[in-house]
Each structure stands twice: as C-alpha cells, then as structure tokens.
Design a protein around this motif. Structure first.
Motif, PDB file in Angstrom:
ATOM      1  N   GLU A 138       0.846  -1.191   0.000  1.00 24.87           N
ATOM      2  CA  GLU A 138       0.000   0.000   0.000  1.00 24.87           C
ATOM      3  C   GLU A 138       0.883   1.244   0.000  1.00 24.87           C
ATOM      4  O   GLU A 138       1.861   1.328   0.730  1.00 24.87           O
ATOM      5  N   TYR A 167       1.631   4.584   1.151  1.00 28.72           N
ATOM      6  CA  TYR A 167       1.183   5.380   2.287  1.00 28.72           C
ATOM      7  C   TYR A 167       2.054   6.635   2.427  1.00 28.72           C
ATOM      8  O   TYR A 167       1.594   7.748   2.249  1.00 28.72           O
ATOM      9  N   ASP A 189      -1.858   2.808  -4.860  1.00 27.59           N
ATOM     10  CA  ASP A 189      -2.873   3.671  -4.269  1.00 27.59           C
ATOM     11  C   ASP A 189      -4.047   3.724  -5.249  1.00 27.59           C
ATOM     12  O   ASP A 189      -3.857   4.071  -6.419  1.00 27.59           O
ATOM     13  N   ARG A 222      -9.278   1.697   1.795  1.00 23.07           N
ATOM     14  CA  ARG A 222      -8.888   1.210   0.461  1.00 23.07           C
ATOM     15  C   ARG A 222      -9.521  -0.141   0.170  1.00 23.07           C
ATOM     16  O   ARG A 222      -9.928  -0.411  -0.961  1.00 23.07           O
TER      17      ARG A 222
END
Length: 614
Positions: A220, A222, A342, A475
């Motif tokens: 992910e 971030y 993302d 998400r």
C-alpha cells in the motif's frame, strides 16, 4: 547420411561457438530451434522473457554464418552495449546511428563492403533511409533480427511509428529471412507483428513467461518517499531502477535518495541528452546504484545485475509492468519487483484513458489497465495473475511473491467498516481519504475544526488505531466496491448501494490487516547461502577495476552469475575456469589469470570458517 546425423553435423558449429565464444554449456529452451530456423532461411517470431537468452538467438547464428546479420533495435544505448559486449568476445560488430561520428560511419561502411562485419546494429529510422536500403541490397545478408518487436504493433504498449513501417523491407529484400523478438506480446500483438513484418509461415517460439527468480511484491502506498528510501537503504548498494509516473516525481525521489546517501540519479525525456547518456553510462558501470526514471528509461537495457525494480506508480498495462520488472535479475540471480499501489493513482489513469479520442484504442487501453489493477488488488498469488494474463494458465502458487510468502491475515472487519462508512457519510461524501481518516482519529487539524467536523458523531471513533490502519480499511472498502472515489471532485469518497447492508450489519465482512512496510523480504534479496560472500566482494572489486581499466561496463568482463559460480567452485586452473558458465576461451585468455590468482590468494589466506560460511 541419416537426417539426425546431418542435423548434428549442422549444429556442431553452433554448439562449438556456444562453448568456446560465449562460455555456455547448453542451449536454453527453444534457442537451438530458433537458430536452426535462421540458418535455414526461415522467418521466426520469438517470445522470450527478458533474461531468457533472446540476444543469443541471433548472435550465435550470425557468427556461424558467412554473411552479415542486421539487427534493428530501438535504443542507441542498447546497441552500444551489445556491440561493446561482442567486441569483448572478439566478434566483429558495429552500429550506425546519429551518435556515431562520420569517421566511424565511414569505417563501418568500408567494413560492410569488405565483408568484415558480422553483426550490424541500426535504428529503425536509419534502416528505412532509401540510400541505406540500396546499400543493403548489395550486401550478403544472412537474416534481419528485429528486437523489441512489440513496438511494431499498434497494440504494443510502446507504439513507435517507424517500427510499423519495417514491413517495406520485404519489398527490397524479398529473400532475406526475418527474426522478430520480444519479451511481451499478447495474441493481438503477435498477430500484428506477423502481419506488419510480412512474416511467411514463421516458426513461432513462445517460452514460459515465468521469471521464478523475481519476487513480486505489492504494498500500500502510504508515505511513498519514506517507504522507497527505507527500502533502497536496506539494499546496501545493489543496483535498481525506480519507475515514476511523472518527471517531477523522478527528480524529487532522486534528491530524497541522494540526501539519504544513495548513489542515485533521475532520468526522463526533459533532461539534456548528454546528462542522460552520462547517467546511463554510470549506471551500467556501477558508478550509480539507482536510476529514478519515467518509462523513457530501460527498454532493452543491457545490465544483467539489476537486483530490484520499484514502481512508485501503477503502470498502465500488465505488458508494461512485466517488461519493466523483467529488467531485474537478468543474470538469473534473485531479484525483486516492488509496486506501491494507491487506488487514487488508478482513478487518475482511468480518467486519462477516458480522454483518449480514438475509441478503439481507448477500449484496448481500458481493458489492459483493468487487468493491471486486478493484479495490484489481488489477494491470491500475483505470479499466477501475471502468467494467466499471458495465457499461461496454472493453479500452482509460486511461493515467491508477497502473498505466498506472507499471506494477508484476516479479521472480522465489520465494525471497522461500519465506522469508516459512517464517517464518509457524516462528512457529506465530499471529502477524500485523508480527511476521513483525520476525523476518525480525532485530529485537531485546523481544517477539521474549521468545518466543525470535530462535532460529528464519528469524530475520534477510530483513535485507538493508526493512520495506516484506517487507510488500509478505506482502500479495501474501495476495492470491494462499497466506496467510490470521485476523481472529478478531488477524489471525494462516496458510498455505493453495496455499503447499505454492511452499515446495517446484515452481512459479515472479513478484512485483511494492513500491509504498509516493505517487510516481505526480511534480508537483502541478493543474500543466498550457497556461495562465499567475502570472495564475491573481492572478485566484484577486481571486476570493477578491470572494467574501469578497459573502459567497459563490469558485466562485459563477467556477470554476477559467473562470479557467484566462481565463489561456489573456486576455479584455479584454465580447465576449472572454462567450466564456469559465461567463461569462454576469449574471456579466459583476457581475464582468467587475474581471477584465478584472486581465488588462489583467497584460498591460501582463508580460514575454514571463511571458506564455508562466507
């Protein structure tokens, strides 16, 4: 003579040159058939993964034939690298492109006329010049190899107009066989290549697309700058490429890495040509460890010891992803492909695809990107998703991707989902993921207070969990279709009809625990237990010194894979050295003594512990 005996006799020169010139002891899957087709004057379409031995398919029959082999390639740097590597093996090779001086061009033309050159590398623009075609008609041509052949196709992900016109060469050179080579082509692209190059009943060889030495990891996205910086520092000088979606990002990330002490440089189309050439040269010669680039960098890059490829942004197709990740581990040693994902990036790409005017192209691009997004969001073996895309079906998990090595832990996520969905609803479905997380965690950020969102019933409901946790939950809810991100309204989150039963608690919901840190690989990817690391470092330094002395990239001396074999078998005689893959007679004569002496010196000074534990 029996046909099998005749075939064996015919292939003795190929086998002999494979060992004596290139230092390999056996052909890889399909190579011999492809070479046979070329020597028999038959067209071929070769689909082999990067690092699968495509170059050898035309180089070996070229040096065994008695005429010229023409290689059409899209990148000047790639042509230059291959010519350097061939010259290091005492093979007569040359290149003609805009960067070659008129003096060199003249010498090459004379060499062509006298028949002294075995392999000539040219760009598609050069080969289509009428004067050059006239010159080709006067030469004895064995065959024409078209590298990166997916560029020919209108469906190829790197469409290049000059490539699409190469079929006209058939009109002028009707009896010269063609060999088209690529690492990535779906069935539509394969059909296009055959049609546009006018290939006649070609041998179609398709190797497995699997690159088992590459570990696929998706994390992910971030705090991407920090995530990448921390990851690269763990690699301690290993070579890598980082792909970014914009020029600005390449420069920001490159600067961030430099400040962290990493030897990194940016590379994109807006950088001055001389600086780009210098960056590439330094990367090839191991003077720079990491290149941060747009997709303008790397097609056909001839550097076998790239240990990692990072995608800072999601690519637009599985073909692009496969081609770019395939630049890692071409020497067959362990490598890693990391992608930061993302969903917002995916939304932006979909928006750009929708703006495409050509409807047919828009549909193809949308379909390709859907497959790429599915790979990024997969919850099962990533390699299977990639291989299935190329119609190589398997249901056996690979054991070498993040999901196989560290399966996502699941938990009852209904309560978390209800908190997150309620918060999206309470802020009026008008704000993005960052703001929703701030409200959930009870942030005292000025914007939260100004909007009065500290008065909402969902304010601070999730303060016991981290930011990362809530990013991951939101998400996953987006992936599952419970929330939409409206790109036209600054990625504002909006609930879908599917969110209603979850909000009411009518259905169970399992979520995966968040995966933010790049921790799938606990140790450096180059760490293996079967060779001596101390000797490897010494041989690597010796190789670099020799490469600098001879002004060639280190892999032209020996590949990392050859050095690893030396650190397993400790060759101290010429016979031992010729047993190492990649050591032929020319390299033995040129470099063998220095490496054998280094191994001997190590053995005489090494303790038993050094020898076996490295």
């Amino acid at each position: 003579m029996h046909s099998s005996t005749a075939e064996k006799a015919q292939f003795d020169p190929l086998k002999q040159q494979l060992e004596s010139t290139f230092g390999y002891h056996q052909f890889r899957d399909g190579q011999e058939d492809i070479m046979q087709a070329a020597m028999q004057g038959r067209d071929s379409l070769v689909l082999m993964p990067t690092g699968g031995g495509k170059s050898l398919c035309y180089q070996l029959p070229a040096i065994c034939g008695d005429g010229l082999t023409l290689v059409i390639s899209p990148l000047l740097s790639l042509m230059q690298d291959q010519v350097e590597a061939l010259k290091a093996l005492d093979i007569s090779a040359a290149t003609l492109h805009s960067g070659v001086s008129s003096q060199e061009s003249m010498a090459t033309m004379q060499g062509l006329q006298s028949g002294d050159i075995k392999l000539l590398y040219v760009s598609p623009e050069r080969v289509l010049q009428p004067t050059f075609i006239e010159r080709l008609q006067t030469l004895k041509l064995n065959f024409i190899a078209v590298d990166e052949a997916h560029c020919i196709s209108q469906w190829g992900h790197d469409f290049r107009p000059e490539y699409g016109k190469l079929g006209v060469l058939r009109n002028y050179l009707p009896n010269v066989p063609f060999m088209a080579l690529t690492a990535t082509a779906d069935s539509a692209t394969q059909h296009d290549i055959i049609e546009r190059l006018c290939l006649r009943e070609p041998l179609v060889h398709r190797s497995s697309f699997d690159r088992p030495n590459i570990r696929y990891v998706v994390q992910e996205k971030y705090k991407p700058l920090k995530q990448v910086r921390d990851y690269v520092k763990k690699q301690k000088g290993a070579a890598g490429i980082i792909y970014c979606g914009s020029r600005k990002k390449t420069e920001e990330l490159s600067e961030s890495l430099q400040q962290a002490g990493v030897r990194a440089a940016p590379y994109h189309a807006g950088i001055e040509h001389q600086i780009k050439e210098s960056t590439l040269r330094q990367f090839l010669r191991d003077d720079i460890d990491v290149v941060v680039a747009t997709v303008a960098f790397g097609m056909g890059i001839n550097k076998p010891n790239i240990r990692f490829v990072i995608h800072f942004d999601i690519p637009r197709s599985v073909e692009s992803y496969y081609q770019e990740t395939g630049r890692a581990g071409r020497d067959g040693l362990p490598a890693e492909a990391v992608m930061l994902y993302d969903p917002r990036d995916a939304q932006w790409i979909r928006r750009m695809i929708e703006d495409q005017e050509n409807e047919q192209r828009r549909l193809v691009e949308a379909q390709k990107f859907s497959a790429m997004q599915a790979m990024a969001e997969a919850q099962t073996c990533r390699r299977l998703v990639v291989l299935n895309y190329f119609n190589e079906y398997s249901d056996k998990e690979c054991g070498n991707c993040d999901l196989c090595l560290d399966p996502p832990q699941r938990y009852d996520g209904l309560e978390d989902a209800q908190k997150a969905l309620s918060c999206v609803y309470r802020v009026g479905q008008q704000f993005g993921i960052n703001h929703v997380v701030e409200v959930l965690r009870g942030s005292k950020a000025q914007r939260v207070l100004e909007l009065g969102h500290d008065q909402l019933s969902t304010y601070g409901l999730g303060k016991s969990e981290t930011q990362e946790h809530w990013f991951s939950v939101l998400r996953q809810l987006i992936h599952r279709g419970l929330i939409l991100q409206d790109i036209r309204r600054f990625a504002a989150l909006q609930l879908t009809d599917a969110a209603r039963p979850v909000l009411k608690g009518e259905v169970p919901l399992e979520l995966a625990k968040p995966r933010i840190e790049l921790t799938a690989t606990k140790t450096r990817i180059t760490d293996r237990g079967d060779y001596n690391k101390i000797l490897f470092r010494r041989l690597r330094k010796l190789r670099k010194d020799i490469a600098d002395r001879d002004q060639v990239p280190p892999f032209v001396v020996f590949s990392d894979a050859a050095l690893v074999e030396m650190c397993v078998h400790y060759p101290t005689t010429a016979k031992d050295m010729l047993e190492i893959n990649g050591v032929g007679e020319v390299k033995l004569a040129r470099y063998g003594n220095e490496f054998m002496q280094a191994v001997e010196a190590f053995l005489s000074g090494a303790s038993e512990r050094q020898l076996f534990n490295g």
